[in-house]
Structures are given as C-alpha cells and as structure tokens.
Motif scaffolding. Sequence first.
Motif, PDB file in Angstrom:
ATOM      1  N   TYR A 129       1.359  12.277   0.875  1.00 22.94           N
ATOM      2  CA  TYR A 129       0.598  12.058  -0.347  1.00 22.94           C
ATOM      3  C   TYR A 129       1.405  11.228  -1.335  1.00 22.94           C
ATOM      4  CZ  TYR A 129      -2.284  16.019   1.183  1.00 22.94           C
ATOM      5  OH  TYR A 129      -3.106  16.863   1.882  1.00 22.94           O
ATOM      6  N   CYS A 130       0.722  10.362  -2.024  1.00 22.93           N
ATOM      7  CA  CYS A 130       1.270   9.645  -3.164  1.00 22.93           C
ATOM      8  C   CYS A 130       0.905  10.420  -4.428  1.00 22.93           C
ATOM      9  CB  CYS A 130       0.656   8.244  -3.181  1.00 22.93           C
ATOM     10  SG  CYS A 130       1.150   7.204  -4.530  1.00 22.93           S
ATOM     11  N   THR A 137      -2.478  10.690   3.807  1.00 22.59           N
ATOM     12  CA  THR A 137      -2.578   9.939   5.058  1.00 22.59           C
ATOM     13  C   THR A 137      -1.726  10.654   6.108  1.00 22.59           C
ATOM     14  OG1 THR A 137      -2.369   7.745   6.080  1.00 22.59           O
ATOM     15  CG2 THR A 137      -0.687   8.330   4.462  1.00 22.59           C
ATOM     16  N   LEU A 192      -5.001   6.786  -7.069  1.00 24.43           N
ATOM     17  CA  LEU A 192      -3.997   6.489  -6.057  1.00 24.43           C
ATOM     18  C   LEU A 192      -4.664   6.524  -4.695  1.00 24.43           C
ATOM     19  CD1 LEU A 192      -1.218   8.911  -7.395  1.00 24.43           C
ATOM     20  CD2 LEU A 192      -1.469   6.473  -7.895  1.00 24.43           C
ATOM     21  N   TRP A 233       6.361  10.270  -3.285  1.00 20.45           N
ATOM     22  CA  TRP A 233       5.743  10.641  -2.018  1.00 20.45           C
ATOM     23  C   TRP A 233       6.078  12.100  -1.730  1.00 20.45           C
ATOM     24  CZ3 TRP A 233       2.310   7.682   0.432  1.00 20.45           C
ATOM     25  CH2 TRP A 233       2.297   6.302   0.165  1.00 20.45           C
ATOM     26  N   GLU A 257      -3.781   5.978  -0.649  1.00 23.00           N
ATOM     27  CA  GLU A 257      -2.764   5.765   0.380  1.00 23.00           C
ATOM     28  C   GLU A 257      -3.370   5.100   1.611  1.00 23.00           C
ATOM     29  OE1 GLU A 257      -1.821  10.072  -1.150  1.00 23.00           O
ATOM     30  OE2 GLU A 257      -3.589   8.911  -0.548  1.00 23.00           O
ATOM     31  N   SER A 290       1.519   2.808   2.218  1.00 24.11           N
ATOM     32  CA  SER A 290       1.238   2.107   0.964  1.00 24.11           C
ATOM     33  C   SER A 290       0.424   3.012   0.056  1.00 24.11           C
ATOM     34  CB  SER A 290       0.451   0.825   1.225  1.00 24.11           C
ATOM     35  OG  SER A 290       1.164  -0.061   2.059  1.00 24.11           O
ATOM     36  N   CYS A 291       0.619   2.831  -1.245  1.00 23.78           N
ATOM     37  CA  CYS A 291      -0.144   3.573  -2.248  1.00 23.78           C
ATOM     38  C   CYS A 291      -0.559   2.582  -3.324  1.00 23.78           C
ATOM     39  CB  CYS A 291       0.700   4.693  -2.833  1.00 23.78           C
ATOM     40  SG  CYS A 291      -0.069   5.544  -4.234  1.00 23.78           S
ATOM     41  N   TRP A 297      -2.975  12.465  -7.751  1.00 23.03           N
ATOM     42  CA  TRP A 297      -2.724  12.526  -6.317  1.00 23.03           C
ATOM     43  C   TRP A 297      -3.677  11.610  -5.565  1.00 23.03           C
ATOM     44  CZ3 TRP A 297       1.226  15.252  -4.164  1.00 23.03           C
ATOM     45  CH2 TRP A 297       1.879  16.175  -4.993  1.00 23.03           C
ATOM     46  N   GLY A 298      -3.172  11.055  -4.481  1.00 25.25           N
ATOM     47  CA  GLY A 298      -4.043  10.373  -3.547  1.00 25.25           C
ATOM     48  C   GLY A 298      -4.644  11.363  -2.569  1.00 25.25           C
ATOM     49  N   THR A 305       1.664  -1.432  -6.372  1.00 17.67           N
ATOM     50  CA  THR A 305       1.641  -0.724  -5.097  1.00 17.67           C
ATOM     51  C   THR A 305       2.995  -0.094  -4.822  1.00 17.67           C
ATOM     52  OG1 THR A 305      -0.008  -2.252  -4.228  1.00 17.67           O
ATOM     53  CG2 THR A 305       1.215  -0.942  -2.626  1.00 17.67           C
TER      54      THR A 305
END
Length: 124
Positions: A95-96, A118, A4, A36, A6, A21-22, A114-115, A78
Amino acid sequence: QAQLVESGGGLVEAGGSLRLSCAASGRTFAKYFLAWFRQRAGKEREFVAALKWSDSSTYYIDSVKGRFTISRDNSENTLYLQMNNLKPEDSAVYYCAARSTEVLVTAFRDYDYWGQGTQVTVSS
C-alpha cells in the motif's frame, strides 16, 4: 482530498525485481511523508519505507535495506518502490500512504490517505 493509486504488483520468482508506482493527486505534498506499507495474510500492516517529500530523505526497515529503493518523480507526483532480490517473505499486499507531517512516523494508524493496494507474490 488526496488520492493515491498503486500499480506494478505481480508474480515474480525469488531473486527477481518489481517496481511499484503510486500516482498521487488531489493536493500539494510539499509537507508530507509518503510511504509504502505491506500486509501479509493474517498480519498487521507493516511499514516498509518512507520518503519526505520536501527533501527526498528516505527511510527503510532493516529487512529491505540494500534491496528496496523508494524514490519519486516530482514532475509527475509519483512515488516508486524499486524492489530487487525479492524473497518469498516479501509477498504481501503493498500500500501507498500519505501523512501531513515533517517528522517520520511508521505506525499505519497515523497515516491519513491510502491507496487500494497491489499484490506482490514471490515464488520460491
């Protein structure tokens, strides 16, 4: 292994908008929830919104209902978070996250992927 990534954070004045965006890859998300979360300095990671990939059902915490919209672009795998009428208290790292489930869960410890996060900063 899901990945993922972001993007879309930044600095905005109160009342402004941002879209996060993710980009999701590495597996099929047909039986996943994508969500999110956000984490303010010194606070625990907090659930913000989630989308059930199989039918696009959406869920929000009360404080963002009517201001934030979670959505997806199926063709590009996405996930988005459109954030309108931003407030200083929305400032956080966003976080995504993804979890293999067809039942909504909101505890961050229950998410598997997890991303990197951002930063969103809303000035007053």
